[in-house]
Design an enzyme around this catalytic site. Sequence first.
Site, PDB file in Angstrom:
ATOM      1  CB  SER A   1     -27.279  82.284 -86.213  1.00 53.85           C
ATOM      2  OG  SER A   1     -26.166  81.434 -86.112  1.00 53.85           O
TER       3      SER A   1
HETATM    4  N1  SAH Z   1     -25.537  77.909 -89.247  1.00 52.88           N
HETATM    5  C1  SAH Z   1     -26.323  77.280 -88.209  1.00 52.88           C
HETATM    6  C2  SAH Z   1     -25.823  77.682 -86.854  1.00 52.88           C
HETATM    7  C3  SAH Z   1     -25.890  76.556 -85.901  1.00 52.88           C
HETATM    8  S1  SAH Z   1     -25.036  76.815 -84.372  1.00 52.88           S
HETATM    9  C4  SAH Z   1     -27.797  77.567 -88.389  1.00 52.88           C
HETATM   10  O1  SAH Z   1     -28.143  78.457 -89.185  1.00 52.88           O
HETATM   11  O2  SAH Z   1     -28.622  76.885 -87.794  1.00 52.88           O
HETATM   12  C5  SAH Z   1     -23.386  76.307 -84.747  1.00 52.88           C
HETATM   13  C6  SAH Z   1     -23.192  74.898 -85.216  1.00 52.88           C
HETATM   14  O3  SAH Z   1     -21.776  74.637 -85.264  1.00 52.88           O
HETATM   15  C7  SAH Z   1     -23.769  73.809 -84.309  1.00 52.88           C
HETATM   16  O4  SAH Z   1     -24.665  73.029 -85.044  1.00 52.88           O
HETATM   17  C8  SAH Z   1     -22.550  73.014 -83.851  1.00 52.88           C
HETATM   18  O5  SAH Z   1     -22.798  71.623 -83.685  1.00 52.88           O
HETATM   19  C9  SAH Z   1     -21.554  73.276 -84.976  1.00 52.88           C
HETATM   20  N2  SAH Z   1     -20.143  73.072 -84.621  1.00 52.88           N
HETATM   21  C10 SAH Z   1     -19.518  73.318 -83.443  1.00 52.88           C
HETATM   22  N3  SAH Z   1     -18.202  72.988 -83.510  1.00 52.88           N
HETATM   23  C11 SAH Z   1     -17.986  72.512 -84.774  1.00 52.88           C
HETATM   24  C12 SAH Z   1     -16.843  72.000 -85.454  1.00 52.88           C
HETATM   25  N4  SAH Z   1     -15.635  71.896 -84.871  1.00 52.88           N
HETATM   26  N5  SAH Z   1     -16.992  71.596 -86.735  1.00 52.88           N
HETATM   27  C13 SAH Z   1     -18.205  71.669 -87.373  1.00 52.88           C
HETATM   28  N6  SAH Z   1     -19.327  72.153 -86.771  1.00 52.88           N
HETATM   29  C14 SAH Z   1     -19.224  72.568 -85.497  1.00 52.88           C
END
Ligand code: SAH
Length: 213
Positions: free
Chosen positions: A64
Amino acid sequence: MLDSYKHKGMRRQLVDELRLKGIKDEQVLNAMNTIPRHFFLDKVFTEQAYSNMAFQIGAGQTISHPFTVAFQTELLRIQKGDKVLEIGTGSGFQTAILCQLGAKVFSIERQKELFMKSQPILDHFRFSPKLKFGDGYKGWPAFAPFNSIIVTCGAPFVPEDLVLQLADNGRMVIPIGEGKNQEMILIQKKGNQITQEKLGVFSFVPMLKDTAK
Ligand code: SAH
């Protein structure tokens, strides 16, 4: 990996930028100033790690924007020792910020590749969040209730299981919307009462529904 004076300087500038953009919580700004974001990114992004940008982290996902991380974190009003559930561990950067604030963090990721990658980086900082490979829609009932829940992917709706796992006086921040953009929603639970507040438009990767693979 090295956290050089140059990186520290760039990080301070980013924190000034976050302040100008409206982040006020000094503890959140402090955490953003402390955790080296470039440790969570591929080496090719090291020079840009402190610009307010999202980057690819593998498995088609992105870390993010720093502003988004600070904005969501500020909304949670974390106190030391709070139990916080994060959906979407991704790079682990948001997880590290929550740990730095003294929260007991539980984080779920559905992409195996990312789940495997985040653990060693978080170990490096001697943080010990509980990480789970699984489906965030279900939350983590074994450790509920949580003082805060943070969803870091765009959800099509508010998952009922997550609301159920929120403690009394708990706060949940979740981006809602199925298109390119989502509305940031703050949900608060006070006894039987659940309130929702809209707090602006953001852009996240989608929260995927199928079981983890
Ligand atoms: N907090 C992270 C943001 C990553 S983007 C950071 O700081 O890097 C969002 C993440 O949510 C991705 O890695 C994606 O694989 C995950 N995601 C998507 N759907 C999901 C679900 N149903 N359960 C758990 N994680 C999920």
